[in-house]
Design a protein around this motif. Structure first.
Motif, PDB file in Angstrom:
ATOM      1  N   ASN A 107      57.378  34.375  29.407  1.00 40.92           N
ATOM      2  CA  ASN A 107      56.913  33.894  28.098  1.00 40.92           C
ATOM      3  C   ASN A 107      55.641  34.645  27.743  1.00 40.92           C
ATOM      4  O   ASN A 107      54.537  34.170  28.005  1.00 40.92           O
ATOM      5  N   HIS A 108      55.795  35.821  27.140  1.00 41.35           N
ATOM      6  CA  HIS A 108      54.631  36.683  26.926  1.00 41.35           C
ATOM      7  C   HIS A 108      53.685  36.130  25.865  1.00 41.35           C
ATOM      8  O   HIS A 108      52.478  36.369  25.929  1.00 41.35           O
ATOM      9  N   VAL A 109      54.204  35.372  24.893  1.00 40.15           N
ATOM     10  CA  VAL A 109      53.324  34.829  23.850  1.00 40.15           C
ATOM     11  C   VAL A 109      52.400  33.772  24.449  1.00 40.15           C
ATOM     12  O   VAL A 109      51.178  33.789  24.234  1.00 40.15           O
ATOM     13  N   ARG A 110      52.972  32.849  25.208  1.00 39.00           N
ATOM     14  CA  ARG A 110      52.161  31.785  25.800  1.00 39.00           C
ATOM     15  C   ARG A 110      51.126  32.355  26.763  1.00 39.00           C
ATOM     16  O   ARG A 110      49.959  31.929  26.767  1.00 39.00           O
ATOM     17  N   VAL A 111      51.540  33.325  27.593  1.00 41.36           N
ATOM     18  CA  VAL A 111      50.607  33.897  28.560  1.00 41.36           C
ATOM     19  C   VAL A 111      49.518  34.698  27.856  1.00 41.36           C
ATOM     20  O   VAL A 111      48.349  34.655  28.246  1.00 41.36           O
ATOM     21  N   SER A 112      49.866  35.417  26.796  1.00 42.35           N
ATOM     22  CA  SER A 112      48.854  36.154  26.028  1.00 42.35           C
ATOM     23  C   SER A 112      47.811  35.204  25.467  1.00 42.35           C
ATOM     24  O   SER A 112      46.613  35.526  25.428  1.00 42.35           O
ATOM     25  N   LEU A 113      48.255  34.023  25.033  1.00 45.13           N
ATOM     26  CA  LEU A 113      47.339  33.025  24.497  1.00 45.13           C
ATOM     27  C   LEU A 113      46.463  32.435  25.602  1.00 45.13           C
ATOM     28  O   LEU A 113      45.230  32.424  25.498  1.00 45.13           O
ATOM     29  N   LEU A 114      47.097  31.985  26.690  1.00 43.13           N
ATOM     30  CA  LEU A 114      46.354  31.331  27.766  1.00 43.13           C
ATOM     31  C   LEU A 114      45.433  32.304  28.492  1.00 43.13           C
ATOM     32  O   LEU A 114      44.380  31.906  29.002  1.00 43.13           O
ATOM     33  N   ALA A 115      45.805  33.580  28.545  1.00 47.45           N
ATOM     34  CA  ALA A 115      44.980  34.561  29.247  1.00 47.45           C
ATOM     35  C   ALA A 115      43.592  34.681  28.652  1.00 47.45           C
ATOM     36  O   ALA A 115      42.627  35.040  29.351  1.00 47.45           O
ATOM     37  N   GLN A 116      43.463  34.354  27.364  1.00 40.72           N
ATOM     38  CA  GLN A 116      42.158  34.458  26.714  1.00 40.72           C
ATOM     39  C   GLN A 116      41.169  33.417  27.211  1.00 40.72           C
ATOM     40  O   GLN A 116      39.983  33.486  26.899  1.00 40.72           O
ATOM     41  N   PHE A 117      41.636  32.458  28.012  1.00 44.05           N
ATOM     42  CA  PHE A 117      40.762  31.407  28.517  1.00 44.05           C
ATOM     43  C   PHE A 117      40.412  31.589  29.995  1.00 44.05           C
ATOM     44  O   PHE A 117      39.839  30.680  30.602  1.00 44.05           O
ATOM     45  N   ILE A 118      40.743  32.758  30.552  1.00 45.05           N
ATOM     46  CA  ILE A 118      40.460  33.023  31.967  1.00 45.05           C
ATOM     47  C   ILE A 118      39.515  34.213  32.060  1.00 45.05           C
ATOM     48  O   ILE A 118      39.871  35.328  31.653  1.00 45.05           O
ATOM     49  N   PRO A 119      38.296  34.022  32.573  1.00 39.30           N
ATOM     50  CA  PRO A 119      37.346  35.135  32.671  1.00 39.30           C
ATOM     51  C   PRO A 119      37.939  36.339  33.396  1.00 39.30           C
ATOM     52  O   PRO A 119      38.699  36.189  34.357  1.00 39.30           O
ATOM     53  N   LEU A 180      35.233  28.509  35.729  1.00 42.52           N
ATOM     54  CA  LEU A 180      35.877  28.841  37.000  1.00 42.52           C
ATOM     55  C   LEU A 180      36.746  27.689  37.497  1.00 42.52           C
ATOM     56  O   LEU A 180      37.825  27.908  38.063  1.00 42.52           O
ATOM     57  N   ALA A 181      36.275  26.463  37.288  1.00 38.84           N
ATOM     58  CA  ALA A 181      37.079  25.301  37.676  1.00 38.84           C
ATOM     59  C   ALA A 181      38.376  25.257  36.866  1.00 38.84           C
ATOM     60  O   ALA A 181      39.461  24.981  37.407  1.00 38.84           O
ATOM     61  N   LEU A 182      38.274  25.534  35.564  1.00 39.97           N
ATOM     62  CA  LEU A 182      39.462  25.551  34.723  1.00 39.97           C
ATOM     63  C   LEU A 182      40.401  26.681  35.127  1.00 39.97           C
ATOM     64  O   LEU A 182      41.630  26.511  35.125  1.00 39.97           O
ATOM     65  N   GLU A 183      39.839  27.836  35.490  1.00 39.72           N
ATOM     66  CA  GLU A 183      40.653  28.960  35.939  1.00 39.72           C
ATOM     67  C   GLU A 183      41.435  28.586  37.189  1.00 39.72           C
ATOM     68  O   GLU A 183      42.628  28.873  37.306  1.00 39.72           O
ATOM     69  N   THR A 184      40.754  27.933  38.144  1.00 46.80           N
ATOM     70  CA  THR A 184      41.421  27.521  39.376  1.00 46.80           C
ATOM     71  C   THR A 184      42.555  26.556  39.086  1.00 46.80           C
ATOM     72  O   THR A 184      43.658  26.680  39.631  1.00 46.80           O
ATOM     73  N   ALA A 185      42.294  25.595  38.192  1.00 44.82           N
ATOM     74  CA  ALA A 185      43.329  24.629  37.830  1.00 44.82           C
ATOM     75  C   ALA A 185      44.519  25.320  37.173  1.00 44.82           C
ATOM     76  O   ALA A 185      45.686  24.995  37.454  1.00 44.82           O
ATOM     77  N   PHE A 186      44.236  26.301  36.318  1.00 39.72           N
ATOM     78  CA  PHE A 186      45.316  27.027  35.652  1.00 39.72           C
ATOM     79  C   PHE A 186      46.152  27.802  36.653  1.00 39.72           C
ATOM     80  O   PHE A 186      47.389  27.797  36.597  1.00 39.72           O
ATOM     81  N   MET A 187      45.501  28.479  37.596  1.00 43.30           N
ATOM     82  CA  MET A 187      46.233  29.273  38.575  1.00 43.30           C
ATOM     83  C   MET A 187      47.062  28.378  39.496  1.00 43.30           C
ATOM     84  O   MET A 187      48.175  28.742  39.879  1.00 43.30           O
ATOM     85  N   LEU A 188      46.540  27.212  39.864  1.00 46.24           N
ATOM     86  CA  LEU A 188      47.318  26.283  40.679  1.00 46.24           C
ATOM     87  C   LEU A 188      48.542  25.780  39.911  1.00 46.24           C
ATOM     88  O   LEU A 188      49.635  25.653  40.477  1.00 46.24           O
ATOM     89  N   ALA A 189      48.341  25.511  38.626  1.00 49.42           N
ATOM     90  CA  ALA A 189      49.468  25.071  37.803  1.00 49.42           C
ATOM     91  C   ALA A 189      50.507  26.170  37.671  1.00 49.42           C
ATOM     92  O   ALA A 189      51.715  25.913  37.702  1.00 49.42           O
ATOM     93  N   LEU A 190      50.035  27.411  37.532  1.00 50.65           N
ATOM     94  CA  LEU A 190      50.944  28.538  37.407  1.00 50.65           C
ATOM     95  C   LEU A 190      51.750  28.727  38.695  1.00 50.65           C
ATOM     96  O   LEU A 190      52.932  29.051  38.666  1.00 50.65           O
ATOM     97  N   ARG A 191      51.093  28.477  39.825  1.00 51.43           N
ATOM     98  CA  ARG A 191      51.749  28.707  41.112  1.00 51.43           C
ATOM     99  C   ARG A 191      52.680  27.569  41.511  1.00 51.43           C
ATOM    100  O   ARG A 191      53.807  27.799  41.968  1.00 51.43           O
TER     101      ARG A 191
END
Length: 205
Positions: A107-119, A180-191
């Motif tokens: 899902n390239h659209v969703r990931v392009s959007l969410l990627a903007q919130f990860i440092p 960074l906390a939000l990034e960690t949560a996002f990566m855990l959700a992705l995994r």
């Protein structure tokens, strides 16, 4: 306000554009610190704040398009090797890049959007988008939407702190911890998220 930033901001909106664009190419200082600084020091009123949001969003999108073009030119294999070799120098973990690159295929659209919130990821994941030859228009639309939300959050926070006497750097470090906390949560959700959903879905059905 003194120092190199004040000299660049002396060029007005062009200086703001250059700062926001440069941060997309090399994230020093981090975007949240830069945007907080701009909100606190360069926005005397609501109208100027709205203009800053437009200029910084345009600059962020332009920087992403630069990396997208690089990805298109070098291809997926060379892009992966580039991140493997140099990613650690810009705080981009190769495993994070690979996971989000795989998610791009789904899902390239969703990931392009969410990627903007990860440092850092928000800076360099467009390389993967270009290397995978993802359609440019959906990529741009998602990037503009994500960059607008990201930039607005920190500009508004800085604007709200205007005149409070708090240091943009000190506020920036607190924001970094939250991001960074939000990034960690996002990566855990992705995994783990898809696997958890596959287990839960039969119970719901």
């Amino acid at each position: 306000m003194t120092g190199p930033l004040s000299a660049i901001l002396g060029f007005g909106l062009f200086g703001v554009f250059c700062l926001a664009f440069t941060e997309k190419i090399l994230p020093i200082p981090p975007s949240h610190v830069l945007l907080l600084f701009l909100g606190m020091t360069a926005a005397p009123d609501d109208g100027t704040l709205a203009i800053l949001l437009g200029v910084t969003t345009l600059a962020s999108t332009t920087g992403c398009l630069v990396w997208y073009t690089v990805g298109r030119r070098i291809g997926i294999d060379r892009a992966d090797r580039l991140v493997e070799r140099f990613g650690r120098y810009v705080f981009l973990r190769p495993e994070t890049y690979r996971k989000l690159g795989q998610a791009y295929r789904r899902n390239h659209v969703r990931v392009s959007l969410l990627a903007q919130f990860i440092p850092t990821v928000r800076n360099y994941l467009p390389i993967a988008a270009g290397a995978l030859c993802l359609p440019a228009l959906p990529f741009v639309v998602a990037t503009v939407a994500g960059a607008t939300l990201w930039n607005a959050g920190f500009l508004l926070t800085g604007y709200a702190l205007h005149g409070s006497g708090q240091s943009p750097l000190a506020v920036g470090f607190r924001i970094i911890a939250i991001v960074l906390a939000l990034e960690t949560a996002f990566m855990l959700a992705l995994r783990y998220g898809p696997a958890c959903w596959r287990r839960i879905r039969p119970m719901l059905g």
